[in-house]
Design a protein around this motif. Sequence first.
Motif, PDB file in Angstrom:
ATOM      1  N   TYR A 165       0.842  -1.191   0.000  1.00  0.00           N
ATOM      2  CA  TYR A 165       0.000   0.000   0.000  1.00  0.00           C
ATOM      3  C   TYR A 165       0.879   1.242   0.000  1.00  0.00           C
ATOM      4  CZ  TYR A 165      -3.787   3.175   1.255  1.00  0.00           C
ATOM      5  OH  TYR A 165      -4.720   4.201   1.270  1.00  0.00           O
ATOM      6  N   ASP A 166       0.662   2.112  -0.978  1.00  0.00           N
ATOM      7  CA  ASP A 166       1.405   3.362  -1.107  1.00  0.00           C
ATOM      8  C   ASP A 166       0.605   4.474  -0.429  1.00  0.00           C
ATOM      9  OD1 ASP A 166       2.634   5.731  -1.894  1.00  0.00           O
ATOM     10  OD2 ASP A 166       3.124   4.975  -3.887  1.00  0.00           O
ATOM     11  N   LYS A 167       1.096   4.936   0.711  1.00  0.00           N
ATOM     12  CA  LYS A 167       0.358   5.954   1.463  1.00  0.00           C
ATOM     13  C   LYS A 167       0.325   7.298   0.753  1.00  0.00           C
ATOM     14  CE  LYS A 167       1.169   3.809   5.967  1.00  0.00           C
ATOM     15  NZ  LYS A 167       1.688   3.993   7.347  1.00  0.00           N
ATOM     16  N   THR A 168       1.289   7.550  -0.131  1.00  0.00           N
ATOM     17  CA  THR A 168       1.295   8.832  -0.834  1.00  0.00           C
ATOM     18  C   THR A 168       0.191   8.917  -1.882  1.00  0.00           C
ATOM     19  OG1 THR A 168       2.895   8.048  -2.475  1.00  0.00           O
ATOM     20  CG2 THR A 168       3.767   9.085  -0.475  1.00  0.00           C
ATOM     21  N   THR A 169      -0.185   7.787  -2.450  1.00  0.00           N
ATOM     22  CA  THR A 169      -1.236   7.772  -3.468  1.00  0.00           C
ATOM     23  C   THR A 169      -2.509   7.094  -2.980  1.00  0.00           C
ATOM     24  OG1 THR A 169      -0.462   5.666  -4.398  1.00  0.00           O
ATOM     25  CG2 THR A 169       0.507   7.701  -5.279  1.00  0.00           C
ATOM     26  N   SER A 170      -2.448   6.545  -1.762  1.00  0.00           N
ATOM     27  CA  SER A 170      -3.586   5.808  -1.189  1.00  0.00           C
ATOM     28  C   SER A 170      -4.042   4.678  -2.112  1.00  0.00           C
ATOM     29  CB  SER A 170      -4.756   6.752  -0.887  1.00  0.00           C
ATOM     30  OG  SER A 170      -4.377   7.721   0.058  1.00  0.00           O
ATOM     31  N   LYS A 173       0.121  -1.064  -4.981  1.00  0.00           N
ATOM     32  CA  LYS A 173       1.040  -1.194  -6.099  1.00  0.00           C
ATOM     33  C   LYS A 173       1.729  -2.551  -6.049  1.00  0.00           C
ATOM     34  CE  LYS A 173       2.098   3.708  -6.770  1.00  0.00           C
ATOM     35  NZ  LYS A 173       3.171   4.725  -6.889  1.00  0.00           N
TER      36      LYS A 173
END
Length: 227
Positions: A165-170, A173
Amino acid sequence: MVVKATPQILQRVSVRWLPAPAYEDSNTVALNVGGYFLDLRVATADGSLQWSRAGERKQVAANPLTFQWTRIIDSTGSSQADEAMFKTLPNGDDLEYGEFNQDGTSVPYEEVWRDVTDEVSIDGDDCAWILHSTDGNTFLGKVGGVYMGMSKAENGSFGVRKEVYDKTTSGWKTEFETGSVAHIPKATDVIPSEPQLKTLATTSGDKRYSLSGREYVMRGIAVAPWQ
């Protein structure tokens, strides 16, 4: 203790084949939920699959410090069960130690593991789970910001996907995938169904769930707040 009742994401720090020194040549992550696990090891040298397996884990009744891992699916084709003991190190990491069969020879080994569950948690996430297809060939698991899908085909080929989970893009990936993964659901295919999984967890009897045309059995689920 590295093996807990609560859901976990474990990162391997090092491995040692005694008497040689410790080293780390992979990105190894394991998910634990209930009595089941998924374990993925990716070689750091070239990004290839080093080892992938999923199955059941339990304490050995005769010795509560000893744990056993039963490989239900394994990228190497092995069905050998593993046993090891643990002790906590001064820095909070855990040392796993035991013996491993290498080409017919039992070799003592040590692995150091670190619990990184809190480091890769997702705000508001309240559900961790492991699902196992009723045909026995596929495992899906999610804890916090790590999702894995593993599948072994009848011809022995192995497919693995790991998403983070990419917290910058929510968003989720793909961090690694290899083999035939077209039929392995993605994180976003399963996560919307978590309310149904939580309801299923409270029911008695066989806990089966249909997803992407395949039927799964719930092997482990935990709902926050973790106990």
